[in-house]
Design a protein around this motif. Structure first.
Motif, PDB file in Angstrom:
ATOM      1  N   PHE A  13       0.883  -1.170   0.000  1.00  0.00           N
ATOM      2  CA  PHE A  13       0.000   0.000   0.000  1.00  0.00           C
ATOM      3  C   PHE A  13       0.917   1.214   0.000  1.00  0.00           C
ATOM      4  O   PHE A  13       1.533   1.500   1.036  1.00  0.00           O
ATOM      5  CB  PHE A  13      -0.893   0.032   1.243  1.00  0.00           C
ATOM      6  N   VAL A  16       4.206   1.102   2.001  1.00  0.00           N
ATOM      7  CA  VAL A  16       4.187   0.044   3.026  1.00  0.00           C
ATOM      8  C   VAL A  16       4.004  -1.328   2.378  1.00  0.00           C
ATOM      9  O   VAL A  16       3.083  -1.523   1.590  1.00  0.00           O
ATOM     10  CB  VAL A  16       3.015   0.278   4.015  1.00  0.00           C
ATOM     11  N   ALA A  18       2.637  -4.471   3.228  1.00  0.00           N
ATOM     12  CA  ALA A  18       1.790  -5.021   4.294  1.00  0.00           C
ATOM     13  C   ALA A  18       1.985  -6.526   4.417  1.00  0.00           C
ATOM     14  O   ALA A  18       1.992  -7.076   5.512  1.00  0.00           O
ATOM     15  CB  ALA A  18       0.321  -4.695   4.018  1.00  0.00           C
ATOM     16  N   PRO A  37       1.958  -8.835  16.017  1.00  0.00           N
ATOM     17  CA  PRO A  37       1.634  -7.535  16.597  1.00  0.00           C
ATOM     18  C   PRO A  37       0.808  -6.683  15.631  1.00  0.00           C
ATOM     19  O   PRO A  37       0.653  -7.036  14.460  1.00  0.00           O
ATOM     20  CB  PRO A  37       3.001  -6.905  16.865  1.00  0.00           C
ATOM     21  N   SER A  38       0.299  -5.576  16.138  1.00  0.00           N
ATOM     22  CA  SER A  38      -0.494  -4.663  15.323  1.00  0.00           C
ATOM     23  C   SER A  38       0.322  -4.202  14.113  1.00  0.00           C
ATOM     24  O   SER A  38       1.492  -3.862  14.246  1.00  0.00           O
ATOM     25  CB  SER A  38      -0.893  -3.466  16.189  1.00  0.00           C
ATOM     26  N   GLY A  39      -0.301  -4.234  12.943  1.00  0.00           N
ATOM     27  CA  GLY A  39       0.377  -3.755  11.743  1.00  0.00           C
ATOM     28  C   GLY A  39       1.271  -4.784  11.082  1.00  0.00           C
ATOM     29  O   GLY A  39       1.990  -4.474  10.129  1.00  0.00           O
ATOM     30  N   SER A  40       1.245  -6.051  11.546  1.00  0.00           N
ATOM     31  CA  SER A  40       2.158  -7.054  10.989  1.00  0.00           C
ATOM     32  C   SER A  40       1.635  -7.679   9.695  1.00  0.00           C
ATOM     33  O   SER A  40       2.327  -8.475   9.079  1.00  0.00           O
ATOM     34  CB  SER A  40       2.426  -8.151  12.030  1.00  0.00           C
ATOM     35  N   GLY A  41       0.387  -7.340   9.312  1.00  0.00           N
ATOM     36  CA  GLY A  41      -0.122  -7.813   8.024  1.00  0.00           C
ATOM     37  C   GLY A  41      -1.151  -8.929   8.115  1.00  0.00           C
ATOM     38  O   GLY A  41      -1.544  -9.489   7.087  1.00  0.00           O
ATOM     39  N   LYS A  42      -1.625  -9.238   9.324  1.00  0.00           N
ATOM     40  CA  LYS A  42      -2.568 -10.346   9.515  1.00  0.00           C
ATOM     41  C   LYS A  42      -3.861 -10.139   8.726  1.00  0.00           C
ATOM     42  O   LYS A  42      -4.285 -11.007   7.965  1.00  0.00           O
ATOM     43  CB  LYS A  42      -2.920 -10.509  11.007  1.00  0.00           C
ATOM     44  N   THR A  43      -4.486  -8.975   8.940  1.00  0.00           N
ATOM     45  CA  THR A  43      -5.756  -8.706   8.276  1.00  0.00           C
ATOM     46  C   THR A  43      -5.569  -8.646   6.766  1.00  0.00           C
ATOM     47  O   THR A  43      -6.403  -9.154   6.011  1.00  0.00           O
ATOM     48  CB  THR A  43      -6.363  -7.395   8.811  1.00  0.00           C
ATOM     49  N   THR A  44      -4.481  -8.049   6.319  1.00  0.00           N
ATOM     50  CA  THR A  44      -4.240  -7.954   4.876  1.00  0.00           C
ATOM     51  C   THR A  44      -4.114  -9.343   4.259  1.00  0.00           C
ATOM     52  O   THR A  44      -4.688  -9.615   3.198  1.00  0.00           O
ATOM     53  CB  THR A  44      -2.981  -7.109   4.585  1.00  0.00           C
ATOM     54  N   GLU A 159     -10.274 -11.530  14.100  1.00  0.00           N
ATOM     55  CA  GLU A 159     -10.428 -11.176  15.522  1.00  0.00           C
ATOM     56  C   GLU A 159     -11.876 -11.406  15.965  1.00  0.00           C
ATOM     57  O   GLU A 159     -12.521 -10.500  16.482  1.00  0.00           O
ATOM     58  CB  GLU A 159     -10.060  -9.699  15.736  1.00  0.00           C
TER      59      GLU A 159
END
Ligand code: ATP
Length: 344
Positions: A13, A16, A18, A37-44, A159
């Protein structure tokens, strides 16, 4: 059901990255936890598998068929979002039946499938209610029923339990596992809760800055992590650094810690594997450290100790008496098999 394969998948993106060249196989019928951790690309990564995003590079297969360029509605995916995303103006039954209506099923078949889905999530008597008349846990069940009623090949959960309080969350973990086993669907779920990942998954992947750090069964990742990041992310770990020798790490003060790996610069020891103040069995590793604090939490107590200016944590039974005052020098012992060699 289907196996999901991700090969060298990247997604950027702007500046970044992701998801950065991730290769992973999600076994047919398995329950896979994506942790990081937050921002590590899980959701992406989850959105790439779902088809809400297309990868910039790499291949994606579901059940052996390439899907990287196939839109979300043709991938046979069921998804549960963090906020459930139920339609507020529709009843529970209408919410669950929405996808069936879109797929063109007739009323009789819809009714039968909705009833089966309601029974699966144990909400038989709730079909007529609106979402606002349900508890958080019940809304979660409706979202799950809606995701699986169309018979998807893969279930994706982002989540799914994070909006629930602790006791409800534990109850829903058991439910989620039961439902997943009952229908045997390949399930991938995203969480930043380490304990939840350990409880639910039969395999876990740990992401950091878009990259896959480590992957494996929960017990293996917990007891035998191979990187410092995984050791520290999945529970508490005491890390010792020193001079690498074959199966032995020599600390600055000359203490030698034996382990069953090759020549590595680091080892990790879990707090619960440290025995405090007793005469240790032959062959165990021993360090002397100074007590700095004791935090009693019922079943266990956490000891904090200073070892050459670095903090060490050890867990003892809450009932174990500890006569030592802060500052006392204590013997800490741990078995070589609990001294885990780390490559980095
Ligand atoms: P969290 O646990 O906080 O949800 P995550 O591990 O799921 O985090 P992602 O949401 O996948 O992480 O985000 C990974 C990186 O990509 C982050 O730096 C994020 O800011 C960035 N990112 C994600 N989606 C977009 C987007 N649509 N546009 C721009 N950047 C994005």
């Amino acid at each position: 059901m289907a196996e999901v394969r991700v090969s060298g998948v990247s997604k950027r993106f702007g500046g970044v990255t992701a998801v950065d060249a991730v290769t992973l196989t999600f076994a047919d019928g398995g329950f896979f936890g994506l942790l990081g951790p937050s921002g590590s690309g899980k959701t992406t990564l989850l959105r790439l598998i779902a088809g809400f995003e297309f990868p910039d590079a790499g291949a994606l297969d579901i059940g052996g068929a390439p899907v990287a360029r196939i839109p979300v509605e043709r991938r046979r995916i069921g998804m549960v979002f963090q906020n459930y995303a139920l339609f507020p103006n529709m009843s529970v039954a209408e919410n669950i039946g929405f996808g069936l209506r879109v797929a063109g099923l007739g009323p009789a078949e819809r009714r039968q499938k909705i009833a089966a889905a309601l029974a699966l999530v144990r909400l038989e008597d709730f079909g007529a209610r609106r979402p606002h008349q349900l508890s958080g846990g019940q809304r979660q069940r409706v979202a799950l029923a809606r995701a699986i009623v169309t018979g998807p090949k893969v279930l994706l959960l982002d989540e799914p339990l994070s909006a629930l309080d602790k006791s409800l969350r534990e109850e829903m973990q058991v439910e989620l596992k039961r439902i997943q086993r009952e229908i045997g669907i390949t399930t991938i779920f995203v969480t930043h809760d380490q304990e939840e990942a350990l409880t639910l998954s039969d395999r876990i992947g740990i992401l950091r800055d878009g990259k896959l750090v480590e992957e494996g069964p929960p017990e293996t990742l917990y007891t035998r992590p191979s990187s410092r990041f995984a050791a520290e992310f999945l529970g508490a770990a005491n890390i010792f650094e020193g001079q690498a020798g074959d199966g032995a790490l020599t600390l600055k003060d000359g203490t030698v810690l034996r382990h069953d790996g090759g020549a590595v610069p680091l080892v990790a020891v879990r707090p619960e594997n440290i025995v405090v103040g007793e005469a240790p069995p032959e062959g165990w590793n021993i360090v002397r450290a100074h007590l700095t604090g004791r935090l009693f939490s019922g079943a266990t107590a956490a000891l904090r100790l200073d070892f050459q200016g670095r903090e060490i944590r050890a867990t003892i039974a809450g009932a174990q008496p500890l006569a030592h005052a802060p500052g006392a020098a204590l013997t800490l012992a741990f078995a070589p098999e609990h001294t885990v060699p780390l490559a980095e």
